[in-house]
Design a protein around this motif. Structure first.
Motif, PDB file in Angstrom:
ATOM      1  N   TYR A 138       0.832  -1.191   0.000  1.00  0.00           N
ATOM      2  CA  TYR A 138       0.000   0.000   0.000  1.00  0.00           C
ATOM      3  C   TYR A 138       0.871   1.246   0.000  1.00  0.00           C
ATOM      4  O   TYR A 138       1.882   1.315   0.692  1.00  0.00           O
ATOM      5  N   SER A 139       0.453   2.223  -0.784  1.00  0.00           N
ATOM      6  CA  SER A 139       1.062   3.542  -0.763  1.00  0.00           C
ATOM      7  C   SER A 139       0.153   4.415   0.096  1.00  0.00           C
ATOM      8  O   SER A 139      -1.058   4.478  -0.135  1.00  0.00           O
ATOM      9  N   VAL A 140       0.738   5.073   1.084  1.00  0.00           N
ATOM     10  CA  VAL A 140      -0.040   5.869   2.037  1.00  0.00           C
ATOM     11  C   VAL A 140       0.413   7.315   1.955  1.00  0.00           C
ATOM     12  O   VAL A 140       1.616   7.604   2.008  1.00  0.00           O
ATOM     13  N   TYR A 141      -0.548   8.222   1.811  1.00  0.00           N
ATOM     14  CA  TYR A 141      -0.276   9.659   1.811  1.00  0.00           C
ATOM     15  C   TYR A 141      -1.040  10.270   2.971  1.00  0.00           C
ATOM     16  O   TYR A 141      -2.241  10.044   3.119  1.00  0.00           O
ATOM     17  N   ILE A 142      -0.336  11.035   3.802  1.00  0.00           N
ATOM     18  CA  ILE A 142      -0.969  11.674   4.957  1.00  0.00           C
ATOM     19  C   ILE A 142      -0.714  13.165   4.895  1.00  0.00           C
ATOM     20  O   ILE A 142       0.436  13.604   4.763  1.00  0.00           O
ATOM     21  N   LEU A 143      -1.787  13.945   4.989  1.00  0.00           N
ATOM     22  CA  LEU A 143      -1.695  15.391   5.123  1.00  0.00           C
ATOM     23  C   LEU A 143      -2.036  15.710   6.572  1.00  0.00           C
ATOM     24  O   LEU A 143      -3.113  15.332   7.056  1.00  0.00           O
ATOM     25  N   PHE A 144      -1.119  16.369   7.249  1.00  0.00           N
ATOM     26  CA  PHE A 144      -1.332  16.703   8.651  1.00  0.00           C
ATOM     27  C   PHE A 144      -1.985  18.072   8.789  1.00  0.00           C
ATOM     28  O   PHE A 144      -1.900  18.904   7.883  1.00  0.00           O
ATOM     29  N   LYS A 145      -2.633  18.304   9.916  1.00  0.00           N
ATOM     30  CA  LYS A 145      -3.345  19.561  10.167  1.00  0.00           C
ATOM     31  C   LYS A 145      -2.408  20.764  10.158  1.00  0.00           C
ATOM     32  O   LYS A 145      -2.855  21.877   9.886  1.00  0.00           O
ATOM     33  N   ASN A 146      -1.119  20.557  10.417  1.00  0.00           N
ATOM     34  CA  ASN A 146      -0.164  21.673  10.413  1.00  0.00           C
ATOM     35  C   ASN A 146       0.359  21.989   9.002  1.00  0.00           C
ATOM     36  O   ASN A 146       1.231  22.834   8.838  1.00  0.00           O
ATOM     37  N   GLY A 147      -0.159  21.279   7.991  1.00  0.00           N
ATOM     38  CA  GLY A 147       0.228  21.534   6.607  1.00  0.00           C
ATOM     39  C   GLY A 147       1.337  20.636   6.079  1.00  0.00           C
ATOM     40  O   GLY A 147       1.576  20.594   4.878  1.00  0.00           O
ATOM     41  N   ARG A 148       2.018  19.930   6.944  1.00  0.00           N
ATOM     42  CA  ARG A 148       3.064  18.999   6.499  1.00  0.00           C
ATOM     43  C   ARG A 148       2.421  17.736   5.948  1.00  0.00           C
ATOM     44  O   ARG A 148       1.267  17.444   6.242  1.00  0.00           O
ATOM     45  N   ASP A 149       3.191  16.997   5.181  1.00  0.00           N
ATOM     46  CA  ASP A 149       2.670  15.744   4.657  1.00  0.00           C
ATOM     47  C   ASP A 149       3.742  14.663   4.741  1.00  0.00           C
ATOM     48  O   ASP A 149       4.901  14.937   5.041  1.00  0.00           O
ATOM     49  N   MET A 150       3.319  13.442   4.487  1.00  0.00           N
ATOM     50  CA  MET A 150       4.213  12.292   4.567  1.00  0.00           C
ATOM     51  C   MET A 150       3.671  11.223   3.628  1.00  0.00           C
ATOM     52  O   MET A 150       2.460  11.100   3.464  1.00  0.00           O
ATOM     53  N   GLN A 151       4.569  10.486   3.001  1.00  0.00           N
ATOM     54  CA  GLN A 151       4.159   9.397   2.127  1.00  0.00           C
ATOM     55  C   GLN A 151       5.093   8.219   2.355  1.00  0.00           C
ATOM     56  O   GLN A 151       6.301   8.397   2.515  1.00  0.00           O
ATOM     57  N   PHE A 152       4.524   7.019   2.396  1.00  0.00           N
ATOM     58  CA  PHE A 152       5.327   5.818   2.588  1.00  0.00           C
ATOM     59  C   PHE A 152       4.605   4.617   2.003  1.00  0.00           C
ATOM     60  O   PHE A 152       3.410   4.685   1.706  1.00  0.00           O
ATOM     61  N   GLU A 153       5.349   3.522   1.829  1.00  0.00           N
ATOM     62  CA  GLU A 153       4.763   2.254   1.385  1.00  0.00           C
ATOM     63  C   GLU A 153       4.829   1.277   2.540  1.00  0.00           C
ATOM     64  O   GLU A 153       5.792   1.259   3.304  1.00  0.00           O
ATOM     65  N   THR A 154       3.810   0.441   2.655  1.00  0.00           N
ATOM     66  CA  THR A 154       3.732  -0.528   3.734  1.00  0.00           C
ATOM     67  C   THR A 154       3.035  -1.789   3.239  1.00  0.00           C
ATOM     68  O   THR A 154       2.411  -1.770   2.175  1.00  0.00           O
ATOM     69  N   VAL A 155       3.137  -2.868   3.991  1.00  0.00           N
ATOM     70  CA  VAL A 155       2.545  -4.143   3.593  1.00  0.00           C
ATOM     71  C   VAL A 155       1.138  -4.336   4.151  1.00  0.00           C
ATOM     72  O   VAL A 155       0.516  -5.364   3.903  1.00  0.00           O
ATOM     73  N   GLU A 156       0.628  -3.351   4.894  1.00  0.00           N
ATOM     74  CA  GLU A 156      -0.736  -3.458   5.406  1.00  0.00           C
ATOM     75  C   GLU A 156      -1.434  -2.104   5.342  1.00  0.00           C
ATOM     76  O   GLU A 156      -0.790  -1.059   5.405  1.00  0.00           O
ATOM     77  N   ASN A 157      -2.734  -2.135   5.192  1.00  0.00           N
ATOM     78  CA  ASN A 157      -3.533  -0.925   5.144  1.00  0.00           C
ATOM     79  C   ASN A 157      -3.601  -0.338   6.556  1.00  0.00           C
ATOM     80  O   ASN A 157      -4.181  -0.950   7.452  1.00  0.00           O
ATOM     81  N   VAL A 184      -5.098   5.925   1.082  1.00  0.00           N
ATOM     82  CA  VAL A 184      -4.431   4.632   0.960  1.00  0.00           C
ATOM     83  C   VAL A 184      -4.728   4.060  -0.426  1.00  0.00           C
ATOM     84  O   VAL A 184      -5.883   3.963  -0.825  1.00  0.00           O
ATOM     85  N   VAL A 185      -3.658   3.708  -1.138  1.00  0.00           N
ATOM     86  CA  VAL A 185      -3.771   3.127  -2.479  1.00  0.00           C
ATOM     87  C   VAL A 185      -3.095   1.768  -2.460  1.00  0.00           C
ATOM     88  O   VAL A 185      -1.939   1.655  -2.054  1.00  0.00           O
ATOM     89  N   GLU A 186      -3.828   0.728  -2.871  1.00  0.00           N
ATOM     90  CA  GLU A 186      -3.202  -0.583  -3.024  1.00  0.00           C
ATOM     91  C   GLU A 186      -2.439  -0.571  -4.339  1.00  0.00           C
ATOM     92  O   GLU A 186      -3.020  -0.336  -5.399  1.00  0.00           O
ATOM     93  N   ILE A 187      -1.134  -0.781  -4.268  1.00  0.00           N
ATOM     94  CA  ILE A 187      -0.293  -0.696  -5.456  1.00  0.00           C
ATOM     95  C   ILE A 187      -0.723  -1.764  -6.460  1.00  0.00           C
ATOM     96  O   ILE A 187      -0.823  -2.935  -6.131  1.00  0.00           O
ATOM     97  N   GLY A 188      -1.057  -1.317  -7.664  1.00  0.00           N
ATOM     98  CA  GLY A 188      -1.510  -2.223  -8.718  1.00  0.00           C
ATOM     99  C   GLY A 188      -3.015  -2.300  -8.827  1.00  0.00           C
ATOM    100  O   GLY A 188      -3.532  -2.756  -9.830  1.00  0.00           O
TER     101      GLY A 188
END
Length: 70
Positions: free
Chosen positions: A4-23, A56-60
């Motif tokens: 899964y590719s995960v994108y998070i937008l935080f309330k303070n305006g920062r963001d983060m993106q990562f890949e993981t094996v679970e939702n 959350v996006v499941e890759i593929g």
């Protein structure tokens, strides 16, 4: 094994993106110092209180879920 590719937008305006094996939206949050947190098997820690939007996006396979703060 799904990834899964995960994108998070935080309330303070920062963001983060990562890949993981679970939702991360399927993980039961745990409380750490009174704050709901999600910890993935890959050791990513997400403070749900600080998140404005989580995509959350499941890759593929495409978009799985979107969580927005109320």
């Amino acid at each position: 094994m799904e990834k899964y590719s995960v994108y998070i937008l935080f309330k303070n305006g920062r963001d983060m993106q990562f890949e993981t094996v679970e939702n991360p939206l399927d993980i039961e949050p745990i409380q750490i110092n009174g704050i709901d947190m999600v910890i993935t098997k890959d050791k990513y820690v997400v403070n749900l209180l600080a998140a404005e939007r989580i995509e959350v996006v499941e890759i593929g396979n495409g978009l799985v879920d979107v969580l927005t703060a109320k």
